[in-house]
Structures are given as C-alpha cells and as structure tokens.
Scaffold this motif. Structure first.
Motif, short mmCIF file in Angstrom:
data_model
loop_
_atom_site.label_atom_id
_atom_site.label_comp_id
_atom_site.label_asym_id
_atom_site.label_seq_id
_atom_site.Cartn_x
_atom_site.Cartn_y
_atom_site.Cartn_z
N GLU A 64 13.43 3.70 8.75
CA GLU A 64 12.72 4.90 8.31
C GLU A 64 13.51 5.66 7.24
O GLU A 64 12.95 6.11 6.24
N LYS A 65 14.82 5.78 7.46
CA LYS A 65 15.68 6.48 6.49
C LYS A 65 15.62 5.78 5.13
O LYS A 65 15.59 6.43 4.09
N TRP A 66 15.58 4.47 5.15
CA TRP A 66 15.59 3.71 3.89
C TRP A 66 14.24 3.79 3.19
O TRP A 66 14.19 3.84 1.96
N LEU A 67 13.16 3.84 3.94
CA LEU A 67 11.84 4.03 3.32
C LEU A 67 11.79 5.39 2.64
O LEU A 67 11.33 5.50 1.50
N GLU A 68 12.31 6.40 3.30
CA GLU A 68 12.33 7.75 2.71
C GLU A 68 13.20 7.78 1.45
O GLU A 68 12.80 8.33 0.42
N GLU A 72 11.88 8.55 -2.33
CA GLU A 72 12.40 9.70 -3.08
C GLU A 72 13.01 9.31 -4.42
O GLU A 72 12.69 9.89 -5.45
N TYR A 73 13.87 8.30 -4.43
CA TYR A 73 14.59 7.98 -5.65
C TYR A 73 13.79 7.15 -6.64
O TYR A 73 14.07 7.18 -7.84
N ALA A 74 12.78 6.46 -6.18
CA ALA A 74 11.92 5.73 -7.11
C ALA A 74 11.18 6.69 -8.05
O ALA A 74 10.76 6.31 -9.13
N LYS A 75 11.06 7.93 -7.63
CA LYS A 75 10.38 8.93 -8.46
C LYS A 75 11.24 9.43 -9.61
O LYS A 75 10.71 9.95 -10.59
#
Length: 112
Positions: A64-68, A72-75
C-alpha cells in the motif's frame, strides 16, 4: 490491479522495464523509478524485465505504501520512455535492505 516499483529499485534504477512498457508509464526520480497507476495497463511485461526484482503487482500484501508513493511521485517526476544506462554503482545496492530510509529523496529529480 496495477504494478508498482518498490524499494529494490532505489539506487539500482535499472530501466529494462521502461524499454518494454507499451504505454510509457514510468517516471524517474533521482534514486528510483515509479509507475503511474492510472497509466499502467496491467500487462505485466515490465515485472520479469527488472533485474532488481523491484516491480510487483499492487495486489501483493504490504504494498500500500508503495502504491501511494508511485502515485504521488508519478505526478511530479519526468516521464521516462527509453532505456538508459544504470548508475555505475547499481550492482552494489542490489538486495540491500533499508534503502528507503537511507537513500530515498522525495525531491523531484531528473535522475542525472
């Protein structure tokens, strides 16, 4: 389901995955890559291409932490559409534990 880039990518940053991605959903920070989950088509071709075993389906427990983080950073990180050379010291970081705490830089970067 989508795929996410995990801690194993930090400081290794191989881009074999980028070369096979049909939708260019990888983004590059200073120390790692991320996958934009809204762009990923869940084809899975990237997962076996990663020499560091850093790409996992988000359905695996504990990601879950990695999906978040990927979301976030792909943006804010720049899109990466072509394979490039891995950092010269990438091999020494393969399999290292605790890389997130030691090396993760939240500042957007170009990876240069």
């Amino acid at each position: 389901m989508t795929y996410v880039v995990t801690e194993n990518c930090i400081k290794c940053k191989y881009t074999d995955c980028v070369e096979v991605c049909p939708v260019d959903c990888f983004y590059e920070g200073d120390n790692m890559l991320v996958i934009h989950p809204d762009e990923c088509i869940d084809c899975g071709v990237c997962e076996p291409e990663c020499p560091a075993d850093a790409i996992k389906p988000d359905t695996e427990p504990g990601l879950e932490k990695w999906l978040e983080l990927n979301t976030e950073y792909a943006k804010s990180w720049p899109n990466l559409t072509q394979k490039k050379e891995a950092p010269g010291d990438a091999k020494q970081y393969e399999g290292m534990e605790g890389k997130f705490e030691k090396f993760f830089s939240p500042e957007p970067g170009t990876g240069d």
